[in-house]
Write a protein that holds these residues in place. Structure first.
Motif, PDB file in Angstrom:
ATOM      1  N   VAL A 302     -62.535  92.537  28.983  1.00  0.00           N
ATOM      2  CA  VAL A 302     -62.859  92.932  30.151  1.00  0.00           C
ATOM      3  C   VAL A 302     -61.948  94.333  30.261  1.00  0.00           C
ATOM      4  O   VAL A 302     -61.838  95.238  31.240  1.00  0.00           O
ATOM      5  N   ASP A 303     -60.354  94.129  29.257  1.00  0.00           N
ATOM      6  CA  ASP A 303     -59.178  95.533  28.883  1.00  0.00           C
ATOM      7  C   ASP A 303     -60.036  96.638  28.796  1.00  0.00           C
ATOM      8  O   ASP A 303     -59.180  97.112  29.027  1.00  0.00           O
ATOM      9  N   ALA A 304     -60.982  96.532  27.844  1.00  0.00           N
ATOM     10  CA  ALA A 304     -60.931  97.763  27.454  1.00  0.00           C
ATOM     11  C   ALA A 304     -62.744  98.903  27.934  1.00  0.00           C
ATOM     12  O   ALA A 304     -62.315  99.166  27.905  1.00  0.00           O
ATOM     13  N   VAL A 305     -62.614  97.869  29.177  1.00  0.00           N
ATOM     14  CA  VAL A 305     -64.855  98.426  29.674  1.00  0.00           C
ATOM     15  C   VAL A 305     -63.697  99.848  31.015  1.00  0.00           C
ATOM     16  O   VAL A 305     -62.435  99.403  31.409  1.00  0.00           O
ATOM     17  N   THR A 306     -64.484 100.631  30.838  1.00  0.00           N
ATOM     18  CA  THR A 306     -63.977 101.228  31.843  1.00  0.00           C
ATOM     19  C   THR A 306     -64.970 101.497  32.780  1.00  0.00           C
ATOM     20  O   THR A 306     -66.015 101.313  33.600  1.00  0.00           O
ATOM     21  N   GLU A 307     -64.071 102.122  34.822  1.00  0.00           N
ATOM     22  CA  GLU A 307     -65.073 101.844  35.698  1.00  0.00           C
ATOM     23  C   GLU A 307     -66.144 102.988  35.072  1.00  0.00           C
ATOM     24  O   GLU A 307     -67.327 102.134  35.796  1.00  0.00           O
ATOM     25  N   ALA A 308     -66.675 103.689  34.455  1.00  0.00           N
ATOM     26  CA  ALA A 308     -67.686 104.905  34.276  1.00  0.00           C
ATOM     27  C   ALA A 308     -68.858 103.652  33.476  1.00  0.00           C
ATOM     28  O   ALA A 308     -69.886 104.370  34.513  1.00  0.00           O
ATOM     29  N   GLU A 309     -68.441 103.437  32.974  1.00  0.00           N
ATOM     30  CA  GLU A 309     -69.661 101.584  32.502  1.00  0.00           C
ATOM     31  C   GLU A 309     -70.310 101.774  33.131  1.00  0.00           C
ATOM     32  O   GLU A 309     -71.060 101.347  32.625  1.00  0.00           O
ATOM     33  N   ILE A 310     -68.969 100.840  34.087  1.00  0.00           N
ATOM     34  CA  ILE A 310     -69.538  99.523  35.175  1.00  0.00           C
ATOM     35  C   ILE A 310     -70.597 100.515  35.999  1.00  0.00           C
ATOM     36  O   ILE A 310     -71.606  99.960  36.339  1.00  0.00           O
ATOM     37  N   ASP A 311     -69.950 101.812  37.116  1.00  0.00           N
ATOM     38  CA  ASP A 311     -70.699 102.509  37.560  1.00  0.00           C
ATOM     39  C   ASP A 311     -72.375 102.959  36.657  1.00  0.00           C
ATOM     40  O   ASP A 311     -73.651 102.436  37.497  1.00  0.00           O
ATOM     41  N   ASP A 312     -72.602 103.171  35.283  1.00  0.00           N
ATOM     42  CA  ASP A 312     -73.710 103.540  34.763  1.00  0.00           C
ATOM     43  C   ASP A 312     -74.437 102.404  34.251  1.00  0.00           C
ATOM     44  O   ASP A 312     -75.567 102.639  35.077  1.00  0.00           O
ATOM     45  N   ALA A 313     -73.628 100.837  33.875  1.00  0.00           N
ATOM     46  CA  ALA A 313     -74.530 100.042  33.895  1.00  0.00           C
ATOM     47  C   ALA A 313     -75.174  99.743  35.763  1.00  0.00           C
ATOM     48  O   ALA A 313     -76.587  98.990  35.181  1.00  0.00           O
ATOM     49  N   VAL A 314     -73.861  99.943  36.970  1.00  0.00           N
ATOM     50  CA  VAL A 314     -74.670  99.161  37.983  1.00  0.00           C
ATOM     51  C   VAL A 314     -76.110 100.366  38.054  1.00  0.00           C
ATOM     52  O   VAL A 314     -77.164  99.968  38.737  1.00  0.00           O
ATOM     53  N   ALA A 315     -75.838 101.636  38.010  1.00  0.00           N
ATOM     54  CA  ALA A 315     -76.733 102.490  38.247  1.00  0.00           C
ATOM     55  C   ALA A 315     -78.043 102.413  37.696  1.00  0.00           C
ATOM     56  O   ALA A 315     -79.006 101.846  38.287  1.00  0.00           O
ATOM     57  N   GLU A 316     -78.406 101.588  36.525  1.00  0.00           N
ATOM     58  CA  GLU A 316     -79.067 101.037  35.545  1.00  0.00           C
ATOM     59  C   GLU A 316     -80.511 100.122  36.143  1.00  0.00           C
ATOM     60  O   GLU A 316     -81.191  99.650  36.176  1.00  0.00           O
ATOM     61  N   LEU A 317     -79.085  99.122  36.588  1.00  0.00           N
ATOM     62  CA  LEU A 317     -79.986  97.626  37.167  1.00  0.00           C
ATOM     63  C   LEU A 317     -80.165  97.694  38.749  1.00  0.00           C
ATOM     64  O   LEU A 317     -81.486  97.215  39.083  1.00  0.00           O
ATOM     65  N   GLU A 318     -80.279  98.879  38.962  1.00  0.00           N
ATOM     66  CA  GLU A 318     -80.148  99.328  40.690  1.00  0.00           C
ATOM     67  C   GLU A 318     -82.038  99.544  40.412  1.00  0.00           C
ATOM     68  O   GLU A 318     -83.082  99.531  41.494  1.00  0.00           O
ATOM     69  N   THR A 319     -81.895 100.583  39.650  1.00  0.00           N
ATOM     70  CA  THR A 319     -83.051 101.565  39.213  1.00  0.00           C
ATOM     71  C   THR A 319     -84.372 100.526  38.731  1.00  0.00           C
ATOM     72  O   THR A 319     -85.902 100.364  39.174  1.00  0.00           O
ATOM     73  N   ALA A 320     -84.122  99.394  38.128  1.00  0.00           N
ATOM     74  CA  ALA A 320     -84.837  98.085  38.253  1.00  0.00           C
ATOM     75  C   ALA A 320     -85.234  97.391  39.481  1.00  0.00           C
ATOM     76  O   ALA A 320     -85.830  96.867  38.608  1.00  0.00           O
ATOM     77  N   GLY A 321     -84.685  97.811  39.679  1.00  0.00           N
ATOM     78  CA  GLY A 321     -84.187  97.114  41.526  1.00  0.00           C
ATOM     79  C   GLY A 321     -84.221  95.240  40.976  1.00  0.00           C
ATOM     80  O   GLY A 321     -84.061  94.404  41.988  1.00  0.00           O
TER      81      GLY A 321
END
Lengths: 365, 365
Positions: A302-321
Motif C-alpha cells: 500500500v505504501d508503493a501504490v500511486t493515486e494514478a494506478e488506483i484511478d485507472d483501476a477504479v475506472a475499469e471497475l466502473e466500466t464493468a458496472g
C-alpha cells in the motif's frame, strides 16, 4: 421527503446523543480493576472512540418497541412490553420487590464490547498498526496482552448481558443469540481469510461471508431488545432480518468507500483492499465480468501504490458496472430492511431506524 | 485404608471410563462443519487427548448429588434433584412434554471446551511449540487460525452450556458461573505474566493467581452440576470451595513435579520453570527464606541447562524447606476440599471425589 443531507444530520445527532449515554455506561460496566494493565488494555480501544452504531440501533429499537419518545427514558430502567411483572432474579437480590423494567443499556454495552473484542483480535490477525487513529492494542501493549484483553471482553460481554434483569427465559434466549452471533463472527472471519486465496468466490458466497462477519452483530443488536422486552417471535425475526440487511449494506458501502473516498478523508490509502487482494462484492462482480482483478494493481504494498494506478483501476471497475452493482445491491438490502420495520409501532424511533438504514449507504466515510 | 497405589488405579479407571464418554460427546457437540479448517483447528487439541479431569469432576459430582451408582446413568438424560418437573425450553421445542432430566454431558463438554480454548491462546502467548505431544495449534496451523479457533471454542462453550435443558433460572446461573470463570482465568493469566517481572510476590499473591488461573475452572466443574440439577445454595457453595481447593493443590503439585520428575517422564526439561524464571509457590517460599532464586540457574535457555545444575538447585530448595512447604500446602488444601464434601450424600461417587482430590497430589506426572 427528507434530503440525504438533512437525514444524515438527524441521524448523526441521534447517534451522538445515544453515544454519550453509552460512553458513560462503558466505564460503569468495565471499571479499571486489578489486574489494572489487563483492564486498561481491554478499555483502550473502547475509550479511543467509535460511532457506537450497534448500541444506537439497539437502544433505538428498544424505544420503537416500547413506543416511547426517543431519549425520554432511563435506559437503565427501561419499561418491558408486558403489563405482567417480572420476578426478581433471585431471593437474595438486592431489591426484593418485583421489577417491570430492565437495564437495556447493559445489552447495548454488551454488543459494543463484543465488537471491540473482535476488532482487537482482528487487528492481531491482520497485523494492522492503527485503529480509530490510535495504535492497535497489540502495538500499544503487546501480543499477549491484546489476546488476553480480547478474551476478557468476550466473557465480560456475557456477564454484562446477564445483568439486564430480564426474566430468566428471556435472558437465556438473549444469551443464545449472543453466543451464536460470536460463533458466526468467527466463521465469517475464517471465510474471509480463506477467500484471500481464492479467485472463484461468487457474489452469493461473498454476501454469506459478510453476513457472518459483520451483519450478525447488527442483527443481534436489533433483535435483542425485542427478546429482552418480551416481543413476539414475529417481531424478533423481523428485527433480526432488518439487522442482517443493513449490516450487509453497511459492509458493501465500506467496500465502495475504500475505492471512492480520498485517502486523507478515509484515514488510510484509498484502494487498499485492491492492493491487498481483499475480496469485495465489487471485485467478485468484476471478475464475473471478465476483469483481471489480480492485474489491476501491480504492487501488493500500500505504501508503493500511486493515486494514478488506483484511478485507472477504479475506472475499469466502473466500466464493468461493478461499483454500480455494489451500490444497487446495498440499496436493495436497505429497502428490504426498512420494509421489515412494519412490525414496529409507527413512531419517531421507527423512523429513525429507517433513517439509520439510509444513512449507512449514504454516508461519505 | 486405601493405599495410594490402589487409589491411583481406581481413580485412573474411573477417569478413563468417563473420558470415553466425554470423547464420544465432543464430536457430537463440535462437529467439523463449514468453514472446515476453522473447526478442524478448534478440534485439534481436543482430539489430541487430555485426561478430562475437569469433566470427570463434573460428572462424578452430578452422580454424587443425584445419589446414583457411578456410570449407571445416561449423562444425556440425567435426573434432576427435584420431583417437580421442569418446563420445556420453549413452546416450539422438539419435544412438547415436560422433562425432569437434563443433559449433564453438555456441561461436562462445555468446561473441557473452555479449558481447550485457554490452552490454545496460552500456547500462543508463551510461544510454546508442543502440547500433549503434538504441535501447538498456532504451530500446526498459524497464528490467525489459532486465535480464531480459541475464539470459536469460547462461544461454542456457551452454546453447549445452554443446551442442557435446565430450567431457565438454573441455566442463567450456570451461564453466570461460566462467564465469571472465564474472566477470572484471564485475570489469573494476566497476573501470572506480571509476576514474571517481580521478585516480591508473596505466597498469598501466588495462591490468588493460581486460584484465578487454574482453580476456578475446577470450582466451576464441581458446582455446575449442583446449579443445573437444583441443589441448595449451601451445597453449591461447598462444591465451589472443593473445586477451588483441589484446583490450587493440582497446580502446586504441577510445580513440584516440574522439579522432581525426570525429564523423559515429564515430556519436557525438568526444572524448566526455574530456567524460565516462572514464579511458583516453591520459589516464592524460598525467596522468603533468603534463597537467591535468580542465581540458582545461570541460563535462561532450557536447551542449555544441565541435569547437574537442576540437581543443585533442587537441593538448595529442599534445604530451604520450600519443596516440603509446597507439599504440605497442597496436602492441607486437599484435606480442606475433602471436608467440604460432607454436604453430599454418603455414596460411592462422593468417595471417588475424595480419591480424585488425593490423586491430584499423589500423581507422579
Amino acid at each position: 421527503m427528507t434530503t440525504p443531507e438533512a437525514r444524515e444530520k438527524a441521524v448523526l445527532e441521534a447517534v451522538r446523543k445515544r453515544r454519550e449515554r453509552v460512553n458513560e455506561a462503558i466505564p460503569e460496566e468495565l471499571p479499571i480493576q486489578r489486574p489494572e494493565r489487563l483492564y486498561e488494555a481491554s478499555r483502550y480501544l473502547l475509550d479511543a472512540g467509535g460511532k457506537r452504531l450497534r448500541p444506537t440501533v439497539l437502544l433505538t429499537t428498544a424505544e420503537a418497541l416500547a413506543d416511547v419518545e426517543p431519549l425520554s427514558t432511563d435506559y437503565r430502567e427501561f419499561p418491558t412490553l408486558d403489563g405482567e411483572r417480572a420476578e426478581p432474579r433471585s431471593a437474595d437480590s438486592s431489591s426484593g420487590s418485583p421489577r417491570d423494567t430492565i437495564d437495556i443499556m447493559d445489552a447495548a454495552v454488551s454488543v459494543e464490547v463484543i465488537q471491540s473484542f473482535t476488532l482487537i483480535h482482528d487487528d492481531i490477525m491482520d497485523d494492522d498498526d492503527l485503529r480509530r487513529g490510535v495504535p492497535a492494542v497489540h502495538k500499544e501493549y503487546d501480543l499477549e496482552t491484546a489476546i488476553l484483553a480480547g478474551d476478557t471482553l468476550y466473557s465480560k460481554a456475557f456477564e454484562i448481558m446477564l445483568e439486564t434483569g430480564a426474566k430468566p427465559e428471556r435472558a437465556v434466549e438473549a444469551l443464545e443469540v449472543l453466543a451464536t452471533t460470536c460463533t458466526k463472527i468467527c466463521e465469517g472471519q475464517s471465510l474471509d481469510v480463506t477467500f484471500e486465496n481464492r479467485v472463484d468466490v461468487s457474489p452469493e458466497e461473498y454476501l454469506e461471508m459478510v453476513e457472518q462477519k459483520t451483519a450478525v452483530l447488527y442483527a443481534a443488536s436489533a433483535c435483542l431488545p425485542a427478546i429482552l422486552l418480551g416481543a413476539d417471535d414475529e417481531t424478533i425475526d423481523a428485527l433480526y432480518g432488518y439487522g442482517l440487511d443493513i449490516g450487509r449494506a453497511f459492509q458493501i458501502q465500506d467496500d465502495v468507500l475504500d475505492l471512492t473516498v480520498p485517502s486523507e478523508k478515509l484515514g488510510k490509502q484509498r484502494g487498499s483492499d485492491l492492493v491487498e487482494n481483499k475480496q469485495t462484492l465489487i471485485t467478485v462482480h468484476a471478475r464475473d465480468q471478465g476483469v483481471d482483478i489480480e492485474g489491476l494493481i501491480d504492487t501488493n504494498d500500500v505504501d508503493a501504490v500511486t493515486e494514478a494506478e488506483i484511478d485507472d483501476a477504479v475506472a475499469e471497475l466502473e466500466t464493468a458496472g461493478s461499483i454500480s452493482y455494489a451500490n444497487e445491491t446495498a440499496q436493495e438490502l436497505v429497502e428490504q430492511g426498512k420494509a421489515r420495520l412494519e412490525v414496529l409501532p409507527d413512531n419517531e424511533a421507527r423512523d429513525l431506524l429507517c433513517d439509520i438504514a439510509d444513512y449507512l449507504i449514504e454516508r461519505g466515510y
